[in-house]
Write an enzyme that holds these catalytic residues in place. Structure first.
Site, short mmCIF file in Angstrom:
data_model
loop_
_atom_site.label_atom_id
_atom_site.label_comp_id
_atom_site.label_asym_id
_atom_site.label_seq_id
_atom_site.Cartn_x
_atom_site.Cartn_y
_atom_site.Cartn_z
N CYS A 11 48.74 39.72 39.72
CA CYS A 11 47.86 39.17 40.74
C CYS A 11 46.41 39.18 40.24
CB CYS A 11 47.97 39.99 42.03
SG CYS A 11 47.40 41.68 41.86
N CYS A 14 44.98 42.55 39.57
CA CYS A 14 45.49 43.17 38.35
C CYS A 14 44.74 42.64 37.12
CB CYS A 14 46.98 42.90 38.20
SG CYS A 14 47.97 43.53 39.58
#
Length: 78
Positions: A11, A14
């Site tokens: 994501c 991240c």
């Protein structure tokens, strides 16, 4: 050498955490093997239920947030 693992499925948070890890390593001037762990089964093995998370030398240090480079530096051995 320090092994740093960014735990997350890919994501945006991240990705941001990985960028902050790289900035922290550069600021400290240490050698580090920065790894991205996206496999959910591997993430669960760390006991992490909320991503992104950060593990240093196999030990989870930060969970569920995008840490700043300064916060990352604080948990790295130096």
């Amino acid at each position: 050498m320090i092994t740093i693992q960014v735990l997350g499925t890919g994501c945006k948070k991240c990705v941001s955490l990985k960028e902050n890890v790289e900035a922290a390593v550069q600021q400290l001037g240490v050698e580090a093997d920065v790894q991205k762990v996206a496999d959910i089964n591997e993430i669960v093995k760390f006991g992490v239920m909320s991503t992104p998370a950060l593990a240093v030398n196999g030990e989870v240090k930060i969970v569920g947030k995008v840490a700043t480079p300064e916060e990352i530096i604080a948990v790295l051995p130096h």
